[in-house]
Write an enzyme that holds these catalytic residues in place. Structure first.
Site, PDB file in Angstrom:
ATOM      1  N   SER A  96       0.799  -1.234   0.000  1.00 22.40           N
ATOM      2  CA  SER A  96       0.000   0.000   0.000  1.00 22.40           C
ATOM      3  C   SER A  96       0.828   1.278   0.000  1.00 22.40           C
ATOM      4  O   SER A  96       0.260   2.371  -0.097  1.00 22.40           O
ATOM      5  CB  SER A  96      -0.955   0.012   1.198  1.00 22.40           C
TER       6      SER A  96
ATOM      7  N   LYS B 152       0.032   3.654  -2.740  1.00 21.83           N
ATOM      8  CA  LYS B 152      -0.983   4.705  -2.648  1.00 21.83           C
ATOM      9  C   LYS B 152      -0.376   6.093  -2.468  1.00 21.83           C
ATOM     10  O   LYS B 152      -1.068   7.105  -2.646  1.00 21.83           O
ATOM     11  CB  LYS B 152      -1.952   4.404  -1.505  1.00 21.83           C
TER      12      LYS B 152
ATOM     13  N   SER C  20      -6.062   3.926   4.146  1.00 16.73           N
ATOM     14  CA  SER C  20      -5.459   3.053   3.132  1.00 16.73           C
ATOM     15  C   SER C  20      -6.534   2.339   2.313  1.00 16.73           C
ATOM     16  O   SER C  20      -6.392   1.161   1.958  1.00 16.73           O
ATOM     17  CB  SER C  20      -4.519   2.023   3.779  1.00 16.73           C
TER      18      SER C  20
END
Length: 382
Positions: A58, A61, A121
């Site tokens: 993640s 992101k 997230s």
């Protein structure tokens, strides 16, 4: 090298470059890769497998949020613009992914989606914004990769906007540190979101997974990541006094380990290095002769503060030098690069910044230029 080629080479120089300095051994960390970078200069203070291509989970992101932030700053998006949650982005809620939990066919503002991406997230928020901006996630991924190239993430390839496992989806610790550097600098208006400890949407409150935000007041970002393939990952920034450090961990064995390892890296960096102001911005450092101009000289200085990160106790040993392009000719624009300011330590170049014209110099009239041509002709003879 000719004078012309030397000048061309000078203009292509990066805004800073560093020679390596050996200090006390950095901590040994049980992970796949790590980097400790100085934010101000981009100097890598410590690293392990810094260019190894690994799954970023993640932390991906960060690029998704960076693109959103830049579009907000350019006016291509507005904070209160409504974004629809299509079925292709909708998160049904499972143990395999993190979600913002925007209802199917429901909407959230761009700013809410941004918080959902950074704090919670949310995979659903990431995909919804990708579709909102580019029409589909694939086109948005192309934008992500183009942006990565633009900012110097030379060993990164994204396959999605979320960081979910995908063949050919990889980055490096050094590239993630570079991305963090750009987020902090280029998206400063929205950077405080990365330090928010919780965000609520649709009646669901979720906490930021970056444990250091709760235990270290100097930490103010950035992003966690975890998949079975990637292990536990964390990109962190901390500011203590004038010095900001960026830490990136790839592939720690546990959530606690990634936080502990980050603390060790930051502690080592702050114990061994310091950031020193070599020269402030916008001060007249010299005056240089200008040919063919209404003014016969131009004031020279730095467009931004020149800070150098170095081993502690070495500040009084820095030496500096101004290197100005030969035979400057009008017209010159204010802010135009016309040289470089070089700092050395122990005979080695440790940093350099561009020198610029602090004022505009307009081109002189015909007869004044002809007189300068004559002067140059005779000066070249001797």
């Amino acid at each position: 090298m000719t004078r012309k080629s030397a000048l061309a080479a000078l203009l292509l120089l990066p805004s800073f470059s560093y020679a390596a300095t050996v200090l006390a051994t950095p901590p040994e960390l049980n992970n796949k890769s790590y980097v400790l970078m100085d934010y101000e200069t981009g100097q890598i203070l410590a690293s392990k497998n810094e260019n190894e291509k690994l799954a970023p989970a993640s932390m991906t992101k960060m690029m998704t949020s960076f693109i959103i932030e830049q579009k907000l700053l350019k006016g291509e998006l507005t904070e209160d613009e409504q974004v629809r949650m299509n079925e292709s982005a909708w998160c049904r809620g499972s143990s395999t992914e993190s979600c913002m939990y925007v209802p199917l066919n429901g909407t959230a503002t761009v700013l809410e989606m941004l918080r959902g991406i950074i704090v919670q997230s949310g995979n659903d928020a990431s995909k919804a914004m990708a579709e909102h901006i580019a029409g589909n996630e694939g086109t948005f991924v192309h934008m992500m990769n183009e942006e990565a190239k633009r900012i110097g993430m030379n060993n990164t390839q994204f396959m999605n906007s979320t960081g979910m496992p995908a063949e050919g989806h990889f980055s490096t610790a050094k590239d993630m540190a570079t991305l963090a550097q750009h987020i902090i600098h280029d998206s400063s208006k929205y950077y405080p979101i990365y330090s928010e400890k919780e965000f609520s949407f649709n009646g669901i409150k979720q906490g930021n997974r970056n444990a250091l935000l709760y235990t270290d007041p100097s930490v103010d970002g950035l992003k966690t990541g975890h998949t079975n393939e990637a292990g536990f990952c964390l990109t962190t920034s901390a500011k203590r006094g004038p010095m900001r450090l960026i830490s990136v961990i790839f592939g720690a064995p546990t959530m606690q380990a990634r936080a502990t390892q980050t603390r060790e890296l930051l502690a080592w960096g702050y114990a061994n290095y310091e950031t020193v102001r070599v020269q402030p911005a916008n001060q007249v450092l010299a005056k240089a002769k200008v040919w063919y101009g209404k003014s016969k000289e131009v004031q020279i200085g730095l467009p931004e503060n020149f800070n150098v990160t170095m081993p502690k106790g070495k500040a009084n040993q820095i030496k500096t030098q101004l290197v100005v392009q030969p035979k400057l000719t009008a017209p010159l624009k204010k802010g135009q690069v016309i040289g470089k300011y070089v700092a050395t330590l122990d005979g080695k170049v440790i940093a350099e910044k561009p020198l610029v014209a602090l004022q505009e110099v307009e081109e002189a009239g015909f007869f004044a230029r002809m007189l300068d041509h004559i002067k140059q002709f005779f000066s070249n003879l001797f």
